[in-house]
Design a protein around this motif. Structure first.
Motif, mmCIF file in Angstrom:
data_model
loop_
_atom_site.group_PDB
_atom_site.id
_atom_site.type_symbol
_atom_site.label_atom_id
_atom_site.label_comp_id
_atom_site.label_asym_id
_atom_site.label_seq_id
_atom_site.Cartn_x
_atom_site.Cartn_y
_atom_site.Cartn_z
ATOM 1 N N LEU A 1 21.431 57.145 62.052
ATOM 2 C CA LEU A 1 20.634 55.924 62.870
ATOM 3 C C LEU A 1 21.876 55.223 63.089
ATOM 4 N N GLY A 2 23.110 55.153 62.452
ATOM 5 C CA GLY A 2 24.196 54.320 62.756
ATOM 6 C C GLY A 2 24.741 54.946 63.886
ATOM 7 N N ARG A 3 24.995 56.305 64.045
ATOM 8 C CA ARG A 3 25.555 56.941 65.043
ATOM 9 C C ARG A 3 24.712 56.874 66.378
ATOM 10 N N ALA A 4 23.668 56.852 66.361
ATOM 11 C CA ALA A 4 22.529 56.448 67.401
ATOM 12 C C ALA A 4 22.645 55.064 67.867
ATOM 13 N N LEU A 5 22.842 54.231 67.144
ATOM 14 C CA LEU A 5 23.006 52.863 67.515
ATOM 15 C C LEU A 5 24.279 52.595 68.312
ATOM 16 N N ALA A 6 25.207 53.189 67.592
ATOM 17 C CA ALA A 6 26.544 53.088 68.337
ATOM 18 C C ALA A 6 26.734 53.749 69.553
ATOM 19 N N LEU A 7 26.005 54.942 69.749
ATOM 20 C CA LEU A 7 26.175 55.545 71.134
ATOM 21 C C LEU A 7 25.229 54.821 72.068
ATOM 22 N N ALA A 8 24.186 53.988 71.611
ATOM 23 C CA ALA A 8 23.427 53.139 72.584
ATOM 24 C C ALA A 8 24.261 52.192 73.018
ATOM 25 N N ARG A 9 25.074 51.200 72.195
ATOM 26 C CA ARG A 9 25.801 50.374 72.364
ATOM 27 C C ARG A 9 26.912 50.791 73.239
ATOM 28 N N ALA A 10 27.530 51.921 73.027
ATOM 29 C CA ALA A 10 28.592 52.439 73.979
ATOM 30 C C ALA A 10 27.987 52.618 75.326
ATOM 31 N N SER A 11 26.952 53.177 75.365
ATOM 32 C CA SER A 11 26.259 53.611 76.646
ATOM 33 C C SER A 11 25.966 52.164 77.548
ATOM 34 N N ALA A 12 25.720 51.182 76.875
ATOM 35 C CA ALA A 12 25.522 49.754 77.466
ATOM 36 C C ALA A 12 26.869 49.069 77.650
ATOM 37 N N GLN A 13 28.047 49.541 77.226
ATOM 38 C CA GLN A 13 29.357 49.284 77.767
ATOM 39 C C GLN A 13 29.544 47.710 76.920
ATOM 40 N N THR B 1 30.883 45.619 73.346
ATOM 41 C CA THR B 1 31.784 45.735 72.018
ATOM 42 C C THR B 1 30.691 45.112 71.069
ATOM 43 N N GLN B 2 31.120 45.575 69.701
ATOM 44 C CA GLN B 2 30.225 44.782 68.749
ATOM 45 C C GLN B 2 29.997 43.307 68.816
ATOM 46 N N ALA B 3 31.017 42.706 69.198
ATOM 47 C CA ALA B 3 31.210 41.084 69.346
ATOM 48 C C ALA B 3 30.079 40.929 70.277
ATOM 49 N N GLU B 4 29.950 41.669 71.414
ATOM 50 C CA GLU B 4 29.250 41.115 72.693
ATOM 51 C C GLU B 4 27.750 41.706 72.388
ATOM 52 N N SER C 1 22.367 39.718 71.449
ATOM 53 C CA SER C 1 21.087 40.038 70.526
ATOM 54 C C SER C 1 20.722 39.105 69.621
ATOM 55 N N GLY C 2 21.640 38.275 69.281
ATOM 56 C CA GLY C 2 21.471 37.434 67.943
ATOM 57 C C GLY C 2 21.371 37.953 66.567
ATOM 58 N N VAL C 3 21.853 39.287 66.654
ATOM 59 C CA VAL C 3 22.207 40.292 65.329
ATOM 60 C C VAL C 3 23.521 39.819 65.111
ATOM 61 N N SER C 4 23.842 39.679 63.748
ATOM 62 C CA SER C 4 25.073 39.304 63.351
ATOM 63 C C SER C 4 26.172 40.410 63.564
ATOM 64 N N GLN C 5 27.205 40.334 64.057
ATOM 65 C CA GLN C 5 28.421 41.436 64.042
ATOM 66 C C GLN C 5 28.366 42.173 62.555
ATOM 67 N N THR C 6 28.298 41.712 61.564
ATOM 68 C CA THR C 6 28.155 42.253 60.175
ATOM 69 C C THR C 6 27.242 43.028 60.152
ATOM 70 N N VAL C 7 25.885 42.779 60.595
ATOM 71 C CA VAL C 7 24.789 43.793 60.609
ATOM 72 C C VAL C 7 25.044 44.888 61.393
ATOM 73 N N ILE C 8 25.728 44.699 62.498
ATOM 74 C CA ILE C 8 25.885 45.881 63.540
ATOM 75 C C ILE C 8 26.755 46.534 63.070
ATOM 76 N N ILE C 9 27.888 46.246 62.306
ATOM 77 C CA ILE C 9 28.762 47.112 61.672
ATOM 78 C C ILE C 9 28.486 47.875 60.709
ATOM 79 N N ARG C 10 27.875 47.131 59.815
ATOM 80 C CA ARG C 10 26.907 48.025 58.550
ATOM 81 C C ARG C 10 26.075 48.944 59.000
#
Length: 82
Positions: free
Chosen positions: A18-30, A32-35, A40-49
């Motif tokens: 699931l993490g890889r799928a989320l990372a791929l979707a984020r990369a496709s949207a161009q 960064t985790q901070a952006e 999204s309103g989701v903390s960067q820590t949650v995105i990283i984890r």
């Protein structure tokens, strides 16, 4: 006992897939985790984890990220093999 499971996520979710799928979707949207966190309103820590497979995000988190990445929860689930 561990934390209660978030509603809507199937039992036995492979956090790393699931993490890889989320990372791929984020990369496709161009984004960064901070952006992604800022939009999204989701903390960067949650995105990283979540992307690192250190935890399974809640359905609410997956939905917020899918919207931010202009994709669907279904597409992320398919990519994760769910």
């Amino acid at each position: 006992m561990g934390r209660p499971r978030a509603p809507g996520l199937p039992r036995g979710v492979d956090a790393s897939r699931l993490g890889r799928a989320l990372a791929l979707a984020r990369a496709s949207a161009q984004l960064t985790q901070a952006e992604a966190a800022a939009v999204s309103g989701v903390s960067q820590t949650v995105i990283i984890r979540s992307e690192s497979g250190l935890g399974v995000p809640s359905m609410r988190t997956v939905l917020a990220l899918a919207r931010t990445y202009d994709t669907s929860v279904e597409a992320i689930a398919r990519e994760a093999g769910l």
